[in-house]
Design an enzyme around this catalytic site. Structure first.
Site, PDB file in Angstrom:
ATOM      1  N   HIS A   1      14.374 -12.555 -24.626  1.00  0.00           N
ATOM      2  CA  HIS A   1      16.000 -13.001 -24.411  1.00  0.00           C
ATOM      3  C   HIS A   1      16.339 -12.062 -23.352  1.00  0.00           C
ATOM      4  O   HIS A   1      16.172 -10.771 -23.473  1.00  0.00           O
ATOM      5  CB  HIS A   1      16.668 -13.261 -25.629  1.00  0.00           C
TER       6      HIS A   1
ATOM      7  N   GLU B   1      19.364 -10.303 -23.763  1.00  0.00           N
ATOM      8  CA  GLU B   1      20.011  -9.260 -24.655  1.00  0.00           C
ATOM      9  C   GLU B   1      18.866  -8.394 -25.122  1.00  0.00           C
ATOM     10  O   GLU B   1      18.960  -7.087 -25.155  1.00  0.00           O
ATOM     11  CB  GLU B   1      20.489  -9.816 -25.822  1.00  0.00           C
TER      12      GLU B   1
ATOM     13  N   CYS C   1      22.192 -15.382 -29.966  1.00  0.00           N
ATOM     14  CA  CYS C   1      21.373 -15.823 -31.092  1.00  0.00           C
ATOM     15  C   CYS C   1      21.232 -14.768 -32.411  1.00  0.00           C
ATOM     16  O   CYS C   1      21.399 -13.685 -32.094  1.00  0.00           O
ATOM     17  CB  CYS C   1      20.119 -16.502 -30.633  1.00  0.00           C
TER      18      CYS C   1
ATOM     19  N   CYS D   1      18.894 -11.994 -31.643  1.00  0.00           N
ATOM     20  CA  CYS D   1      19.569 -10.750 -30.713  1.00  0.00           C
ATOM     21  C   CYS D   1      20.728 -10.182 -31.460  1.00  0.00           C
ATOM     22  O   CYS D   1      20.686  -9.054 -31.287  1.00  0.00           O
ATOM     23  CB  CYS D   1      20.021 -11.554 -29.256  1.00  0.00           C
TER      24      CYS D   1
END
Length: 150
Positions: free
Chosen positions: A55, A57, A85, A88
């Site tokens: 992801h 992040e 999410c 993260c």
């Protein structure tokens, strides 16, 4: 409403999200700053890397920690186009990041959907700002998913 600095860095995160969009990735972009300097920028790369943890992040946290030479980011700010999410959020909590600024809420998979105030994986000293360039961030996601479903 929001500071010009927050909007400035969110526009850079949106540019990262646009790169993800063009690459066929879910269009989420992230930028990490410290003392007014960008030290990391990233976008989702789950498809390119065949890695569910890639992801924006996560990529940005790794890059920022490498740049700073340490795993903790208490003086840093993360700008991300969509609410992180739970995965993260956990990584951001472990990094002890000082501030998180996000654009659009994610009512299905965002960490606030899973955690009540005071029970979040985010570090207790982390400041959170939401809704910066929210419409632009949401629109990019909606456009991507409409295109995907055709």
């Amino acid at each position: 409403m929001f500071g010009q600095i927050d909007e400035y860095y969110m526009r850079i995160a949106l540019a990262e999200a646009a790169e993800a969009y063009e690459a066929g990735e879910i269009p989420i972009g992230a930028v990490i700053t410290v003392n007014g300097k960008i030290i990391a920028r990233a976008h989702n790369r789950t498809e390119a890397l065949n890695d569910v943890t890639a992801h924006a992040e996560m990529q940005a946290i790794t890059s920022a920690a490498e740049y700073l030479g340490g795993k903790y980011l208490p003086d840093c700010t993360l700008y991300v186009t969509v609410e992180p999410c739970p995965m993260c959020a956990g990584a951001l909590g472990w990094s002890q990041i000082g501030r998180i600024v996000y654009g659009a809420a994610d009512t299905k998979r965002g960490f606030f959907s899973y955690y009540s105030p005071g029970r979040s994986p985010i570090h207790p000293k982390t400041e959170i700002t939401s809704g910066v360039l929210e419409d632009e961030c949401r629109e990019l996601m909606q456009t991507f998913f409409k295109k995907l479903r055709r």
